[in-house]
Scaffold this motif. Structure first.
Motif, PDB file in Angstrom:
ATOM      1  N   ARG C  28       0.757  -1.095  -0.025  1.00 58.39           N
ATOM      2  CA  ARG C  28      -0.042   0.044   0.025  1.00 58.39           C
ATOM      3  C   ARG C  28       0.811   1.220   0.033  1.00 58.39           C
ATOM      4  O   ARG C  28       0.695   2.178  -0.698  1.00 58.39           O
ATOM      5  CB  ARG C  28      -0.856   0.047   1.027  1.00 58.39           C
ATOM      6  CG  ARG C  28      -2.261  -0.178   0.830  1.00 58.39           C
ATOM      7  CD  ARG C  28      -3.405  -0.463   1.946  1.00 58.39           C
ATOM      8  NE  ARG C  28      -2.782  -0.096   3.367  1.00 58.39           N
ATOM      9  CZ  ARG C  28      -2.801   1.035   4.034  1.00 58.39           C
ATOM     10  NH1 ARG C  28      -3.064   2.093   3.279  1.00 58.39           N
ATOM     11  NH2 ARG C  28      -2.489   1.371   5.043  1.00 58.39           N
ATOM     12  N   GLU C  29       1.936   1.279   0.789  1.00 61.87           N
ATOM     13  CA  GLU C  29       2.582   2.466   0.963  1.00 61.87           C
ATOM     14  C   GLU C  29       3.364   2.551  -0.314  1.00 61.87           C
ATOM     15  O   GLU C  29       3.609   3.667  -0.783  1.00 61.87           O
ATOM     16  CB  GLU C  29       3.698   2.190   1.999  1.00 61.87           C
ATOM     17  CG  GLU C  29       3.534   2.748   3.374  1.00 61.87           C
ATOM     18  CD  GLU C  29       4.384   2.431   4.521  1.00 61.87           C
ATOM     19  OE1 GLU C  29       5.502   2.413   4.096  1.00 61.87           O
ATOM     20  OE2 GLU C  29       3.985   2.014   5.487  1.00 61.87           O
ATOM     21  N   LEU C  30       3.932   1.412  -0.872  1.00 66.88           N
ATOM     22  CA  LEU C  30       5.037   1.851  -2.136  1.00 66.88           C
ATOM     23  C   LEU C  30       4.356   2.099  -3.095  1.00 66.88           C
ATOM     24  O   LEU C  30       4.644   2.628  -4.197  1.00 66.88           O
ATOM     25  CB  LEU C  30       5.732   0.298  -2.191  1.00 66.88           C
ATOM     26  CG  LEU C  30       6.620   0.206  -1.078  1.00 66.88           C
ATOM     27  CD1 LEU C  30       7.064  -1.411  -1.267  1.00 66.88           C
ATOM     28  CD2 LEU C  30       7.830   0.967  -1.324  1.00 66.88           C
ATOM     29  N   THR C  31       2.793   1.635  -3.566  1.00 68.61           N
ATOM     30  CA  THR C  31       2.149   1.874  -4.532  1.00 68.61           C
ATOM     31  C   THR C  31       1.360   2.931  -4.620  1.00 68.61           C
ATOM     32  O   THR C  31       0.711   3.465  -5.583  1.00 68.61           O
ATOM     33  CB  THR C  31       1.418   0.693  -5.163  1.00 68.61           C
ATOM     34  OG1 THR C  31       0.452   0.282  -4.197  1.00 68.61           O
ATOM     35  CG2 THR C  31       2.448  -0.778  -5.238  1.00 68.61           C
ATOM     36  N   GLY C  32       0.745   3.116  -3.365  1.00 77.64           N
ATOM     37  CA  GLY C  32      -0.295   4.257  -3.156  1.00 77.64           C
ATOM     38  C   GLY C  32      -1.604   3.705  -3.270  1.00 77.64           C
ATOM     39  O   GLY C  32      -2.691   4.540  -3.537  1.00 77.64           O
ATOM     40  N   ALA C  33      -1.925   2.239  -3.746  1.00 75.27           N
ATOM     41  CA  ALA C  33      -3.096   1.881  -3.951  1.00 75.27           C
ATOM     42  C   ALA C  33      -3.849   1.340  -2.886  1.00 75.27           C
ATOM     43  O   ALA C  33      -3.227   1.254  -1.805  1.00 75.27           O
ATOM     44  CB  ALA C  33      -2.932   0.866  -5.012  1.00 75.27           C
ATOM     45  N   ARG C  34      -5.241   1.179  -2.886  1.00 80.17           N
ATOM     46  CA  ARG C  34      -5.828   0.691  -1.812  1.00 80.17           C
ATOM     47  C   ARG C  34      -5.980  -0.848  -1.773  1.00 80.17           C
ATOM     48  O   ARG C  34      -5.613  -1.406  -2.776  1.00 80.17           O
ATOM     49  CB  ARG C  34      -7.354   1.156  -1.841  1.00 80.17           C
ATOM     50  CG  ARG C  34      -7.749   2.262  -1.862  1.00 80.17           C
ATOM     51  CD  ARG C  34      -8.970   2.751  -2.346  1.00 80.17           C
ATOM     52  NE  ARG C  34      -9.279   4.117  -2.334  1.00 80.17           N
ATOM     53  CZ  ARG C  34     -10.078   4.885  -1.761  1.00 80.17           C
ATOM     54  NH1 ARG C  34     -10.817   4.299  -1.099  1.00 80.17           N
ATOM     55  NH2 ARG C  34     -10.204   6.355  -1.755  1.00 80.17           N
ATOM     56  N   GLU C  35      -6.250  -1.309  -0.766  1.00 74.53           N
ATOM     57  CA  GLU C  35      -6.071  -2.668  -0.443  1.00 74.53           C
ATOM     58  C   GLU C  35      -6.924  -3.706  -1.381  1.00 74.53           C
ATOM     59  O   GLU C  35      -6.431  -4.711  -1.966  1.00 74.53           O
ATOM     60  CB  GLU C  35      -6.548  -2.967   1.162  1.00 74.53           C
ATOM     61  CG  GLU C  35      -5.952  -4.433   1.510  1.00 74.53           C
ATOM     62  CD  GLU C  35      -6.008  -4.812   2.874  1.00 74.53           C
ATOM     63  OE1 GLU C  35      -5.598  -3.999   3.727  1.00 74.53           O
ATOM     64  OE2 GLU C  35      -6.259  -5.715   3.367  1.00 74.53           O
ATOM     65  N   ALA C  36      -8.162  -3.216  -1.715  1.00 77.74           N
ATOM     66  CA  ALA C  36      -8.779  -3.809  -2.546  1.00 77.74           C
ATOM     67  C   ALA C  36      -8.426  -4.153  -3.967  1.00 77.74           C
ATOM     68  O   ALA C  36      -8.454  -5.190  -4.638  1.00 77.74           O
ATOM     69  CB  ALA C  36     -10.269  -3.092  -2.536  1.00 77.74           C
ATOM     70  N   ALA C  37      -7.785  -2.835  -4.526  1.00 78.80           N
ATOM     71  CA  ALA C  37      -7.433  -2.877  -5.712  1.00 78.80           C
ATOM     72  C   ALA C  37      -6.006  -3.760  -5.622  1.00 78.80           C
ATOM     73  O   ALA C  37      -5.603  -4.522  -6.687  1.00 78.80           O
ATOM     74  CB  ALA C  37      -6.877  -1.339  -5.965  1.00 78.80           C
ATOM     75  N   LEU C  38      -5.248  -3.662  -4.623  1.00 82.53           N
ATOM     76  CA  LEU C  38      -3.987  -4.537  -4.557  1.00 82.53           C
ATOM     77  C   LEU C  38      -4.341  -6.001  -4.494  1.00 82.53           C
ATOM     78  O   LEU C  38      -3.651  -6.817  -5.203  1.00 82.53           O
ATOM     79  CB  LEU C  38      -3.337  -4.154  -3.142  1.00 82.53           C
ATOM     80  CG  LEU C  38      -2.540  -2.884  -3.256  1.00 82.53           C
ATOM     81  CD1 LEU C  38      -2.120  -2.569  -1.892  1.00 82.53           C
ATOM     82  CD2 LEU C  38      -1.257  -3.003  -3.922  1.00 82.53           C
ATOM     83  N   ALA C  39      -5.293  -6.340  -3.745  1.00 79.21           N
ATOM     84  CA  ALA C  39      -5.781  -7.745  -3.831  1.00 79.21           C
ATOM     85  C   ALA C  39      -6.247  -8.155  -5.075  1.00 79.21           C
ATOM     86  O   ALA C  39      -5.718  -9.432  -5.260  1.00 79.21           O
ATOM     87  CB  ALA C  39      -6.909  -7.965  -2.802  1.00 79.21           C
ATOM     88  N   ASP C  40      -6.857  -7.410  -5.814  1.00 85.61           N
ATOM     89  CA  ASP C  40      -7.532  -7.833  -7.107  1.00 85.61           C
ATOM     90  C   ASP C  40      -6.078  -8.149  -8.072  1.00 85.61           C
ATOM     91  O   ASP C  40      -5.929  -9.008  -8.751  1.00 85.61           O
ATOM     92  CB  ASP C  40      -8.112  -6.732  -7.997  1.00 85.61           C
ATOM     93  CG  ASP C  40      -9.706  -6.837  -7.322  1.00 85.61           C
ATOM     94  OD1 ASP C  40      -9.950  -7.869  -6.588  1.00 85.61           O
ATOM     95  OD2 ASP C  40     -10.365  -5.866  -7.469  1.00 85.61           O
ATOM     96  N   ALA C  41      -5.074  -6.942  -8.069  1.00 86.78           N
ATOM     97  CA  ALA C  41      -3.847  -6.848  -8.944  1.00 86.78           C
ATOM     98  C   ALA C  41      -3.189  -8.109  -8.359  1.00 86.78           C
ATOM     99  O   ALA C  41      -2.382  -8.947  -9.321  1.00 86.78           O
ATOM    100  CB  ALA C  41      -3.218  -5.747  -8.804  1.00 86.78           C
TER     101      ALA C  41
END
Lengths: 201, 240, 201
Positions: C28-41
Motif C-alpha cells: 500500500r505504501e509503495l504503490t499508493g493503491a488501496r487494499e481492494a485494488a491490490l488484492a485484485d492485482a
C-alpha cells in the motif's frame, strides 16, 4: 499468452534467481538443452513478459530478468525504504561489547555473550556500525566501532560512553579483561565458553 | 492430514529423539520393554546404513536412551519382587517422567507435521538478493602505496599461531561427506572452488577432507589440472 | 490472458526486487493503491504466473515471488550448492518447540525435549532457521523462528501452525503411557533424568 514449456520455466526460474546475467553457455550447462531450443524458449519467455512488470534483457554478455522502466518509481521507493532501523537485542549487545572493549575479536565477543556472535558481527559490519581493525596476535580479525556508530549514538569517541556502574573498563582494567578473555580460549572449561555444536544438527 | 508418528514401525525415519522413542516403545502393545534386545534397538534406530546418514545429535540422544534402558533392564534382571511395596520415590519419579513424556509428545508430533510441510515446500527457491544499494560514494583519493602495503602484509608470514583465536568447530566431516554425496547425486562433475565458495577456511579444509574421503571410498576421482588450480570432483562412471 | 494493469506491473516488479516478502501494508505504501485494488492485482498476477517458472506465494507475513518446485534441480545447479539438507529429527523437534513457544530459551527447549538442546539450537541458528530474540529475565538468550523458517515450511506466520492441542496425547493414550511406564518397573532414576539439559546460559 501460451503456457511456458518446461524448458521455458527452468529458464525463467534461473534468470529470476541469478544475481548476474546468464550467458547462453551457462544456460546450456544448467538446463542441458541445446542452443536452438534455448533461443526459442528465451523468445517465448520474452513474449510472455511483454506487458508485465518484468522483462527479459540481453545485457552484460548474458540474459537477465529485470524490472521494466515504467515501474521505476515504485522500485525507487522500495530502495529508499529505510532498512530495519531497530537494532536487535543481539546486535545491541554485540555493539556494546565492541564499544567498551575495542578492538575485540569475534570469539571474544562470543565468549562474553555466551553465544556465538558471528551473525551479529556480520550484520553490524554490513550496516556500517562495526569495522575491521587489524588482526590480533593469533590472526583473528579484530573489530571496532565505526564513525557511523559514533554519529548514530551521538558520541565523539570512546570517552563519551557512559561509565558502567559496576565495572571499570578504561585503561589497564580493560586490558586485563581482554587478557582474561584471550586466556579463556586456552581453557577447556572457560565459564562463559560458547556451547558450540559438534556439527550442524 | 493425519500425523501418527507413534504408530509407525520403528526405524530411523520415525526416531524422533530419545523420549519419543521411549513413548513409541511404551505405546506399542507388541513390545515388551524387557524382552527387547538393546542391540536390536540400536540396529532398528540407526539402521544398517547408519554410517551413511550419521546424525550426531540424534545418535547422541540414542546413546543417552540406551544407557537408561540398560539400567532399567539390569534392575529387572536383578529380580526385584513383583509384589514388593512400591517405593514412593520410584512412584514419584515415574509420575514425573510420565508428565514430561505427555508434555513433550505434542512437539514430537508437531515435528512430524513440520517434516511433512518441509517435504511439500522443498522445491521453492527464493531470490533473496539484496537490493542494489544506493550508488556507492566515490572513494576518497586512493593511495596506491597503501594497496602495496596491504598486499605486503598479507603475504608476509604470520606470527606463530595461538589457540586463542580458534573458533569453535561447527562443521563435521560426516555432515560434509553427506553434503558432497547429495551434490554428486546429479551425476555431474563438481568444482571444488564452487563448493566452497563463500565458506570459511576451516570449512574449506574440511570439505577437502570430505572430498578425499569420498575419493578413498572409490565414489569419485579428483583431478587438478594445475597446481593450486580448481579441483574437479568427478563421480566414478561419469563422462570425463 | 489479459496484460497486467499498471498496478499489477508495479507489484510484480516490487515482489521481484524485494529480498523479503512484502506485507499488504508495505505494498500500500509503495504503490499508493488501496487494499481492494491490490488484492485484485495480486490475484491477476498469480493467475498470470500459472504455468510459468515462478509463482506468487503468501509466506512469512507477506507476498513473495518464488520458483516453482519443478525447476528446483536447475536452480540448485545454478547456486552450485547441494540441495537443502534434510533436517534431522532432533532439529525438527527443536524447531517445533520454538515455533510454538517462542521466544524460548535453550534450557526450556531442553527440558521439553528431555535432552540438551545446545547443539540443535546452534545448528539451526547457523542455518538461519532460528534467530535470537533477546534475553529472558534470568539472562538466558531467547530464540524464535526466522523468515527462512517460514519460507522453508511454507507458513504465512505462527497462525498457520495447527493448534498444539491437535497433537496432544489423547486421554487414553496418556493413560496407556502411564500404565506401561508402571509396568516397566521400579524406576528410582527415570531415564529422562539422565539427560537433563547441561547449560544454564
Amino acid at each position: 499468452m501460451t503456457p511456458l514449456s518446461p524448458l521455458g520455466r527452468q529458464i525463467e526460474a534461473l534468470l529470476f534467481l541469478s544475481p548476474e546475467p546468464l550467458p547462453m553457455e551457462a544456460l546450456r550447462e544448467l538446463t542441458g538443452a541445446r542452443e536452438a531450443a534455448l533461443a526459442d524458449a528465451l523468445e517465448a519467455l520474452a513474449a510472455r513478459h511483454e506487458e508485465g512488470g518484468l522483462e527479459v534483457a540481453e545485457v552484460g554478455g548474458g540474459f537477465a530478468l529485470r524490472t521494466r522502466p515504467e515501474t521505476a518509481e515504485a522500485c525507487d521507493r522500495l530502495r529508499a525504504r529505510p532498512p530495519e532501523e531497530r537494532l536487535s537485542p543481539a546486535a545491541l549487545e554485540t555493539l556494546a561489547v565492541v564499544a567498551y572493549l575495542e578492538p575485540v575479536t569475534r570469539p571474544e565477543i562470543g565468549r562474553l555473550r555466551g553465544v556465538a556472535a558471528d551473525a551479529a558481527v556480520a550484520g553490524l559490519v554490513e550496516r556500517g556500525l562495526l569495522e575491521e581493525a587489524g588482526r590480533a596476535t593469533g590472526g583473528a580479525v579484530q573489530y571496532r566501532t565505526s564513525l557511523a556508530f559514533q554519529q548514530r549514538f551521538g558520541l565523539r569517541g570512546a570517552e563519551d560512553l557512559p561509565p558502567l556502574e559496576r565495572f571499570e573498563l578504561s585503561g589497564p582494567e580493560a586490558e586485563e579483561l581482554r587478557r582474561r578473555l584471550a586466556e579463556a580460549g586456552h581453557m577447556a572449561e572457560a565459564p562463559g565458553a560458547v556451547a558450540e555444536p559438534a556439527d550442524g544438527a | 492430514m493425519s500425523v501418527e508418528p507413534l504408530r509407525q514401525p520403528l526405524s530411523l525415519d520415525v526416531f524422533e529423539g530419545s523420549l519419543d522413542l521411549l513413548v513409541t516403545l511404551l505405546l506399542r502393545e507388541e513390545v515388551d520393554l524387557f524382552e527387547l534386545a538393546l542391540a536390536e534397538l540400536v540396529g532398528a534406530a540407526l539402521g544398517e546404513s547408519a554410517l551413511d546418514r550419521f546424525d550426531a545429535a540424534t545418535a547422541s540422544e540414542l546413546v543417552v536412551l540406551l544407557a537408561a534402558l540398560a539400567e532399567l533392564k539390569s534392575r529387572r534382571l536383578l529380580g526385584e519382587a513383583e509384589d514388593e511395596e512400591p517405593d514412593p520415590d520410584a512412584v514419584e519419579a515415574r509420575e514425573r517422567l510420565a508428565e514430561r513424556l505427555v508434555a513433550g509428545a505434542p512437539y514430537r508430533r508437531a515435528a512430524a507435521w513440520l517434516a511433512e510441510r518441509a517435504a511439500a515446500c522443498a522445491g521453492h527457491r527464493y531470490r533473496r538478493l539484496a537490493l542494489a544499494p544506493a550508488a556507492a560514494p566515490a572513494p576518497p583519493q586512493g593511495e596506491p602505496r597503501a594497496l602495496a602495503e596491504a598486499m605486503d602484509r598479507l603475504l608476509r608470514a604470520r606470527p606463530a599461531p595461538s589457540l586463542a583465536h580458534l573458533t569453535p568447530r561447527r562443521v563435521s566431516l560426516p555432515a560434509l561427506v553427506l553434503r558432497l554425496r547429495s551434490a554428486l547425486r546429479q551425476g555431474r562433475q563438481l568444482s571444488f572452488d564452487a563448493l566452497v565458495d563463500g565458506v570459511d577456511r576451516l570449512e574449506e579444509a574440511m570439505m577437502l577432507l570430505a572430498a578425499l574421503e569420498v575419493a578413498r571410498r572409490g565414489e569419485v576421482r579428483l583431478e587438478q589440472a594445475v597446481p593450486f588450480g580448481d579441483i574437479a570432483i568427478i563421480p566414478v562412471g561419469a563422462p570425463t
